[in-house]
Design a protein around this motif. Structure first.
Motif, PDB file in Angstrom:
ATOM      1  N   GLU A 174      -8.249  27.448   0.126  1.00  0.00           N
ATOM      2  CA  GLU A 174      -7.370  28.618   0.071  1.00  0.00           C
ATOM      3  C   GLU A 174      -7.987  29.781  -0.692  1.00  0.00           C
ATOM      4  O   GLU A 174      -7.403  30.857  -0.776  1.00  0.00           O
ATOM      5  N   ARG A 175      -9.146  29.570  -1.275  1.00  0.00           N
ATOM      6  CA  ARG A 175      -9.830  30.577  -2.092  1.00  0.00           C
ATOM      7  C   ARG A 175      -8.950  31.023  -3.255  1.00  0.00           C
ATOM      8  O   ARG A 175      -8.877  32.221  -3.598  1.00  0.00           O
ATOM      9  N   THR A 176      -8.310  30.078  -3.891  1.00  0.00           N
ATOM     10  CA  THR A 176      -7.448  30.387  -5.023  1.00  0.00           C
ATOM     11  C   THR A 176      -8.074  30.033  -6.357  1.00  0.00           C
ATOM     12  O   THR A 176      -7.626  30.499  -7.395  1.00  0.00           O
ATOM     13  N   GLU A 177      -9.106  29.179  -6.345  1.00  0.00           N
ATOM     14  CA  GLU A 177      -9.777  28.830  -7.589  1.00  0.00           C
ATOM     15  C   GLU A 177     -11.216  28.424  -7.324  1.00  0.00           C
ATOM     16  O   GLU A 177     -11.578  28.028  -6.207  1.00  0.00           O
ATOM     17  N   LEU A 178     -12.033  28.539  -8.379  1.00  0.00           N
ATOM     18  CA  LEU A 178     -13.436  28.180  -8.293  1.00  0.00           C
ATOM     19  C   LEU A 178     -13.628  26.721  -8.645  1.00  0.00           C
ATOM     20  O   LEU A 178     -12.930  26.174  -9.495  1.00  0.00           O
ATOM     21  N   GLN A 179     -14.603  26.103  -8.011  1.00  0.00           N
ATOM     22  CA  GLN A 179     -15.005  24.769  -8.414  1.00  0.00           C
ATOM     23  C   GLN A 179     -15.814  24.863  -9.712  1.00  0.00           C
ATOM     24  O   GLN A 179     -16.393  25.900 -10.029  1.00  0.00           O
ATOM     25  N   ARG A 180     -15.837  23.789 -10.456  1.00  0.00           N
ATOM     26  CA  ARG A 180     -16.505  23.804 -11.754  1.00  0.00           C
ATOM     27  C   ARG A 180     -18.014  23.967 -11.630  1.00  0.00           C
ATOM     28  O   ARG A 180     -18.649  24.610 -12.461  1.00  0.00           O
ATOM     29  N   SER A 181     -18.609  23.372 -10.618  1.00  0.00           N
ATOM     30  CA  SER A 181     -20.058  23.410 -10.481  1.00  0.00           C
ATOM     31  C   SER A 181     -20.529  24.767  -9.969  1.00  0.00           C
ATOM     32  O   SER A 181     -20.068  25.252  -8.935  1.00  0.00           O
ATOM     33  N   VAL A 182     -21.447  25.398 -10.713  1.00  0.00           N
ATOM     34  CA  VAL A 182     -22.040  26.667 -10.284  1.00  0.00           C
ATOM     35  C   VAL A 182     -23.556  26.539 -10.389  1.00  0.00           C
ATOM     36  O   VAL A 182     -24.077  25.659 -11.071  1.00  0.00           O
TER      37      VAL A 182
END
Length: 273
Positions: A174-182
């Motif tokens: 939904e593109r509402t939050e980022l995943q932790r891994s960057v």
């Protein structure tokens, strides 16, 4: 560009009441300590310049440590030498921009809404970080890359600063939050592209990224979870065919320190291969 592992990445964190030190803060500290550099662009010592005094090096380290605590990040004492190296060599005119070709540009009333760019095949030094907070991941990733840039590599030389520093981010459906891994990534300077110096840190991987087409939009201000999600939605609304881009992987490009008065960031959408 592939979808997994270390692929185009770099922005900078937004603190709660303090700014992370990357480029502009280094300019300010260099001005305070004196504009002369002890190192030339090849990383060798210039005889006529006095080395940085221990007190100045300690002051720089303490400054970084104080600011980083605002991100709940500890800067270890062994960062003193890389911080000194980066400060000595941080001349704006010597920062190399990642080369690209502008394919098209969409404007409205004289304002550039976004650009379509072609980036060529290139080698990047990448590190994948998965801390609790986005800001923490960026801080820790950038410190590791600083060590690589500042002589902790197989050449033993200062490699030179390139911009932007990129951060690869992934979102939920939904593109509402980022995943932790960057993934934080540093473009290997052009003169080292054929044979990049190897990192001494095994967490840093040298990868060759294929030619890539990106849609990019500039924005100022904070680069944190909230602003990144907002900018992703804004660019998606502006694109004529957003479905042609990857739907869950994006890039934050950071050109200036987020504490700077005039911040320069970009959000990138990657065209599907």
């Amino acid at each position: 560009m592939q979808r997994e592992g270390c692929r185009m990445g770099g922005g900078a964190p937004e603190p709660a009441g303090a700014g992370m030190i990357t480029l502009d803060d280094l300019d300010n500290m260099t001005d305070e300590l004196g504009s002369d550099s002890a190192y030339n662009s090849n990383g060798s010592v210039e005889d006529e310049v006095e080395p940085m005094e221990d007190a100045d090096q300690d002051r720089l380290l303490n400054y970084w440590q104080t600011v980083a605590r605002g991100h709940q990040v500890e800067v270890p004492d062994d960062m003193a030498e890389p911080i000194q190296q980066m400060t000595r060599n941080n001349r704006t005119e010597e920062r190399q921009n990642v080369p690209f070709l502008v394919l098209t540009r969409k404007e409205k009333c004289g304002e550039v809404l976004y650009e379509k760019r072609q980036y060529g095949k290139a080698k990047w030094a990448c590190i994948k970080i998965s801390e609790e907070r986005y800001e923490q991941s960026i801080c820790l990733g950038f410190m590791k890359l600083m060590r690589y840039i500042c002589e902790q590599n197989s050449s033993g030389l200062y490699l030179g600063m390139t911009i932007p520093i990129l951060t690869v981010v992934h979102t939920d459906e939904e593109r509402t939050e980022l995943q932790r891994s960057v993934t934080v990534a540093y473009y290997i300077p052009s003169h080292l592209q054929d044979e990049p110096p190897l990192p001494t840190d095994q967490d840093i991987i040298i990868e060759e990224w294929p030619p890539t087409v990106v849609f990019t939009r500039s924005f100022g201000g904070a680069t944190n979870e909230e602003s990144i999600i907002r900018e992703i939605h804004l660019l998606a609304e502006l694109l004529d065919s957003p479905e042609l881009c990857l739907q869950d992987m994006f890039i934050v490009a950071g050109y200036t320190n987020p504490a700077a008065a005039n911040r320069h960031n970009e959000i990138w959408f990657l065209q599907q291969p």
